[in-house]
Design an enzyme around this catalytic site. Sequence first.
Site, PDB file in Angstrom:
ATOM      1  N   ARG A  31       0.845  -1.215   0.000  1.00 34.85           N
ATOM      2  CA  ARG A  31       0.000   0.000   0.000  1.00 34.85           C
ATOM      3  C   ARG A  31       0.874   1.258   0.000  1.00 34.85           C
ATOM      4  O   ARG A  31       0.604   2.226   0.734  1.00 34.85           O
ATOM      5  CB  ARG A  31      -0.940   0.029   1.202  1.00 34.85           C
ATOM      6  CG  ARG A  31      -1.918  -1.083   1.273  1.00 34.85           C
ATOM      7  CD  ARG A  31      -2.937  -1.081   0.148  1.00 34.85           C
ATOM      8  NE  ARG A  31      -3.646  -2.328   0.134  1.00 34.85           N
ATOM      9  CZ  ARG A  31      -3.202  -3.411  -0.503  1.00 34.85           C
ATOM     10  NH1 ARG A  31      -2.110  -3.368  -1.238  1.00 34.85           N
ATOM     11  NH2 ARG A  31      -3.865  -4.534  -0.461  1.00 34.85           N
ATOM     12  N   GLU A  36      -5.291   3.717   6.257  1.00 31.81           N
ATOM     13  CA  GLU A  36      -4.983   3.568   4.830  1.00 31.81           C
ATOM     14  C   GLU A  36      -5.419   4.789   4.008  1.00 31.81           C
ATOM     15  O   GLU A  36      -4.677   5.235   3.127  1.00 31.81           O
ATOM     16  CB  GLU A  36      -5.649   2.291   4.315  1.00 31.81           C
ATOM     17  CG  GLU A  36      -5.261   1.964   2.902  1.00 31.81           C
ATOM     18  CD  GLU A  36      -6.022   0.769   2.343  1.00 31.81           C
ATOM     19  OE1 GLU A  36      -5.905  -0.324   2.904  1.00 31.81           O
ATOM     20  OE2 GLU A  36      -6.728   0.952   1.341  1.00 31.81           O
ATOM     21  N   SER A  93     -10.894  -0.840   3.379  1.00 30.73           N
ATOM     22  CA  SER A  93     -10.169  -1.095   4.634  1.00 30.73           C
ATOM     23  C   SER A  93      -9.709   0.230   5.217  1.00 30.73           C
ATOM     24  O   SER A  93      -9.026   0.993   4.539  1.00 30.73           O
ATOM     25  CB  SER A  93      -8.931  -1.944   4.369  1.00 30.73           C
ATOM     26  OG  SER A  93      -9.321  -3.112   3.702  1.00 30.73           O
TER      27      SER A  93
HETATM   28  C1  LIG Z   1     -15.741  -0.367  -0.906  1.00 27.89           C
HETATM   29  C2  LIG Z   1     -14.252  -0.131  -1.096  1.00 27.89           C
HETATM   30  C3  LIG Z   1     -13.390  -1.186  -1.289  1.00 27.89           C
HETATM   31  C4  LIG Z   1     -12.013  -0.967  -1.488  1.00 27.89           C
HETATM   32  N1  LIG Z   1     -11.184  -2.055  -1.677  1.00 27.89           N
HETATM   33  C5  LIG Z   1      -9.860  -1.863  -1.874  1.00 27.89           C
HETATM   34  C6  LIG Z   1      -8.985  -2.974  -2.085  1.00 27.89           C
HETATM   35  O1  LIG Z   1      -9.408  -4.135  -2.118  1.00 27.89           O
HETATM   36  N2  LIG Z   1      -7.663  -2.734  -2.242  1.00 27.89           N
HETATM   37  C7  LIG Z   1      -7.151  -1.465  -2.231  1.00 27.89           C
HETATM   38  O2  LIG Z   1      -5.929  -1.331  -2.390  1.00 27.89           O
HETATM   39  N3  LIG Z   1      -7.948  -0.401  -2.049  1.00 27.89           N
HETATM   40  C8  LIG Z   1      -9.289  -0.547  -1.869  1.00 27.89           C
HETATM   41  N4  LIG Z   1     -10.111   0.528  -1.655  1.00 27.89           N
HETATM   42  C9  LIG Z   1      -9.523   1.885  -1.605  1.00 27.89           C
HETATM   43  C10 LIG Z   1      -9.609   2.655  -2.933  1.00 27.89           C
HETATM   44  O3  LIG Z   1     -10.639   2.163  -3.747  1.00 27.89           O
HETATM   45  C11 LIG Z   1      -8.305   2.625  -3.718  1.00 27.89           C
HETATM   46  O4  LIG Z   1      -7.265   3.131  -2.942  1.00 27.89           O
HETATM   47  C12 LIG Z   1      -8.425   3.423  -5.021  1.00 27.89           C
HETATM   48  O5  LIG Z   1      -7.283   3.223  -5.821  1.00 27.89           O
HETATM   49  C13 LIG Z   1      -8.595   4.917  -4.792  1.00 27.89           C
HETATM   50  O6  LIG Z   1      -8.902   5.520  -6.044  1.00 27.89           O
HETATM   51  P1  LIG Z   1      -9.643   6.892  -6.137  1.00 27.89           P
HETATM   52  O7  LIG Z   1      -9.568   7.352  -7.540  1.00 27.89           O
HETATM   53  O8  LIG Z   1     -11.004   6.793  -5.574  1.00 27.89           O
HETATM   54  O9  LIG Z   1      -8.730   7.774  -5.186  1.00 27.89           O
HETATM   55  P2  LIG Z   1      -9.082   9.137  -4.449  1.00 27.89           P
HETATM   56  O10 LIG Z   1      -9.795   8.836  -3.164  1.00 27.89           O
HETATM   57  O11 LIG Z   1      -9.740  10.076  -5.361  1.00 27.89           O
HETATM   58  O12 LIG Z   1      -7.611   9.619  -4.107  1.00 27.89           O
HETATM   59  C14 LIG Z   1      -6.809   8.903  -3.196  1.00 27.89           C
HETATM   60  C15 LIG Z   1      -5.430   9.558  -3.104  1.00 27.89           C
HETATM   61  O13 LIG Z   1      -4.772   9.445  -4.356  1.00 27.89           O
HETATM   62  C16 LIG Z   1      -4.483  10.732  -4.900  1.00 27.89           C
HETATM   63  N5  LIG Z   1      -4.767  10.676  -6.332  1.00 27.89           N
HETATM   64  C17 LIG Z   1      -5.945  10.447  -6.948  1.00 27.89           C
HETATM   65  N6  LIG Z   1      -5.782  10.460  -8.293  1.00 27.89           N
HETATM   66  C18 LIG Z   1      -4.471  10.715  -8.521  1.00 27.89           C
HETATM   67  C19 LIG Z   1      -3.686  10.873  -9.708  1.00 27.89           C
HETATM   68  N7  LIG Z   1      -4.218  10.774 -10.927  1.00 27.89           N
HETATM   69  N8  LIG Z   1      -2.368  11.138  -9.543  1.00 27.89           N
HETATM   70  C20 LIG Z   1      -1.811  11.261  -8.324  1.00 27.89           C
HETATM   71  N9  LIG Z   1      -2.507  11.140  -7.184  1.00 27.89           N
HETATM   72  C21 LIG Z   1      -3.821  10.868  -7.291  1.00 27.89           C
HETATM   73  C22 LIG Z   1      -5.414  11.689  -4.182  1.00 27.89           C
HETATM   74  O14 LIG Z   1      -4.854  12.988  -4.145  1.00 27.89           O
HETATM   75  C23 LIG Z   1      -5.509  11.061  -2.816  1.00 27.89           C
HETATM   76  O15 LIG Z   1      -4.404  11.384  -2.036  1.00 27.89           O
HETATM   77  C24 LIG Z   1     -11.489   0.343  -1.469  1.00 27.89           C
HETATM   78  C25 LIG Z   1     -12.386   1.419  -1.274  1.00 27.89           C
HETATM   79  C26 LIG Z   1     -13.737   1.189  -1.095  1.00 27.89           C
HETATM   80  C27 LIG Z   1     -14.673   2.356  -0.903  1.00 27.89           C
END
Ligand SMILES: Cc1cc2nc3c(=O)[nH]c(=O)nc-3n(C[C@H](O)[C@H](O)[C@H](O)COP(=O)(O)OP(=O)(O)OC[C@H]3O[C@@H](n4cnc5c(N)ncnc54)[C@H](O)[C@@H]3O)c2cc1C
Length: 392
Positions: free
Chosen positions: A174, A384, A263
């Site tokens: 992570r 996380e 998580s």
């Molecule tokens: C129901 C659920 C289940 C999940 N299961 C998992 C799992 O199994 N495994 C896992 O690893 N994660 C999981 N996650 C967490 C999450 O989905 C991941 O971390 C996902 O990759 C976040 O993507 P996002 O676009 O929503 O990020 P955001 O919440 O929009 O951003 C997260 C972080 O990344 C940065 N960011 C976003 N886009 C960019 C970009 N283009 N360049 C640089 N930085 C950027 C943001 O500034 C912020 O700091 C889960 C979440 C939920 C709600």
Amino acid sequence: MSERLADHTTTRVGGPARAWVTARTEQEAVEAIRVADAAGEPLFVLGGGSNTLMADAGFPGTVVQTAFEGIEVLEDAHRAEGAGEAEGDAVVVRIAAGQPWDAAVAWTVERGLAGVEALSGIPGSAGATPVQNVGAYGADVSQVLVSLRAWDRLVPGGGAVVELTAEELRFGYRDSIIKRSMLESGEPSPRWVVLSIDLRLRRAAEGAEPTSPVRYAQLARALGVEEGAHAALRTVREEVLALRASKGMVWDVADQDSWSTGSYFTNPIVPAAVRASLPEGAPAFAAGTDEQGGELVKLSAAWLIDHAGYGKGFGLPDVEPREDGPDGRGEDGTGLAGGRASLSTKHTLAVTNRGAASTEDILTIAREVRDGVRARFGVDLHHEPMIIGTRL
Ligand SMILES: Cc1cc2nc3c(=O)[nH]c(=O)nc-3n(C[C@H](O)[C@H](O)[C@H](O)COP(=O)(O)OP(=O)(O)OC[C@H]3O[C@@H](n4cnc5c(N)ncnc54)[C@H](O)[C@@H]3O)c2cc1C
């Protein structure tokens, strides 16, 4: 009126942004970032909002949401070298940062391209997957990511597009240098804003069923195969989605157990000696060595939380008192966070919004759980999601 983060995050909490840009193209994103950086304006880059907890007060700056989508095949060894040759030809696909990740996974599975099927159902954008090296069911994105293109905000002259290889990203559990660039600077945005990612996938030999090895015991059991055996990509995807849904880990507006960041805590990696101080049955997996060569183990955060007395649904006002731990009720009998937030009723690792929670409500539950696990087992849990404008 500006957008509220609550309308753009999976936990459905977070106050308004002072300014908001929905970037429909890479150029729009870069331009908005350049303008904010040149003005010294605080910047937050948002993808799908599934790993973000924004303060209730909102964000005192510009939020740039990556909304540019697209998937293209960059290299196809099979086509280039002629049909029927090597088994498992490499196919490199480029995915735009704003592409919803699970739609990209579905795209690969439909085309018989193996590599990311075990990462089905993870919400959010493709561009955020390298930030914390998303992973699940024995896979993580570092196993297939070749390189990415990013806007490097620190290149003199106002920034530039750069390419970073998987090696340069220094992926960990992570973790990556992108995430570290935020944590180490205390800035709400990373140094590198991902514009697109390149993944190396594998196509089955001509006429063969596309399959992939199953690297996770629970998934293998659900599929009825041995761990390490191969299963059809479509079946893996379907089973992963079913397993995830049963844990509230597929985002669904109709399932409040999924109104979370997934998580909330990572699995703690601790010196092997710590394992000996835990009760029998506490799961622990080998996790390499520390810088001095000391053995490390990875513990299960879900197990620690549950066994510290915080069961599924902890924090609900109507939770039954448990003899072996806290019952979630405050002195007024209303429960922590007044029942507005609780652990998921399907999984102890997710802190969920039951409908009317604030960011502080979510953090109240998370703090109680973190402090309780420390008091009971002496183990520190680390959060996380990215927490912006407030703290755990
Ligand atoms: C129901 C659920 C289940 C999940 N299961 C998992 C799992 O199994 N495994 C896992 O690893 N994660 C999981 N996650 C967490 C999450 O989905 C991941 O971390 C996902 O990759 C976040 O993507 P996002 O676009 O929503 O990020 P955001 O919440 O929009 O951003 C997260 C972080 O990344 C940065 N960011 C976003 N886009 C960019 C970009 N283009 N360049 C640089 N930085 C950027 C943001 O500034 C912020 O700091 C889960 C979440 C939920 C709600």
